[in-house]
Design an enzyme around this catalytic site. Sequence first.
Site, short mmCIF file in Angstrom:
data_model
loop_
_atom_site.label_atom_id
_atom_site.label_comp_id
_atom_site.label_asym_id
_atom_site.label_seq_id
_atom_site.Cartn_x
_atom_site.Cartn_y
_atom_site.Cartn_z
N PRO A 46 -22.72 -2.40 -48.06
CA PRO A 46 -21.41 -2.72 -47.48
C PRO A 46 -20.97 -4.18 -47.63
O PRO A 46 -20.88 -4.93 -46.66
CB PRO A 46 -21.59 -2.34 -46.01
CG PRO A 46 -23.04 -2.57 -45.75
CD PRO A 46 -23.74 -2.20 -47.04
N CYS A 47 -20.61 -4.56 -48.85
CA CYS A 47 -20.14 -5.92 -49.07
C CYS A 47 -18.79 -6.16 -48.38
O CYS A 47 -18.41 -7.31 -48.18
CB CYS A 47 -20.07 -6.24 -50.56
SG CYS A 47 -19.07 -5.10 -51.51
N HIS A 48 -18.10 -5.09 -47.99
CA HIS A 48 -16.84 -5.27 -47.26
C HIS A 48 -17.07 -5.89 -45.88
O HIS A 48 -16.14 -6.42 -45.29
CB HIS A 48 -16.09 -3.92 -47.12
CG HIS A 48 -16.80 -2.89 -46.30
ND1 HIS A 48 -17.84 -2.13 -46.79
CD2 HIS A 48 -16.63 -2.52 -45.01
CE1 HIS A 48 -18.26 -1.31 -45.85
NE2 HIS A 48 -17.55 -1.53 -44.76
#
Length: 162
Positions: free
Chosen positions: A120-122
């Site tokens: 989850p780089c968001h």
Amino acid sequence: MYQCCVKCPIGFAKIEGNDDGITKIEVTDIPVDDSEYITDEMKKCRRQLTEYFNGKRKKFDLKLIFSGTEFQKKVWKALMDIPYGKTASYKEIACAINSPNAARAVGNANHNNKHWIVVPCHRVIGSNGDLCGYGGSIWRKAKLLEFEKENIIKNKAKPIEV
């Protein structure tokens, strides 16, 4: 290498994989045709992404194939430790992997993340709280973070509305 696609509220998730696992998940505006054959793991990925976007999944259980440097792999593992609905700064991730001066390198590793949503780089934001540096478009990052926070507060499934 095989590919399949799943519609999601903010575009399409293009999933690539082979018999060993999932090699890539990316968001796109254009659907792709499914390969004639897709693996069971790719079907599982489609199902889990659908569950995520329906507000029923917070963690993924997939066989991911990572290709990158050891540093990048450390960053990606640290990203997977950011809780659903929470955020961390590039600096915090750098500190978490014992490289406190590597915030820019963390950003570069984020940029090279090939497993959208699942890694989850968001959930990574600037130290000042700004949404920045998201290859899937900042508006998508904002929608994903809003969706996760809203799901925690309401504790019920609510699809993302664009």
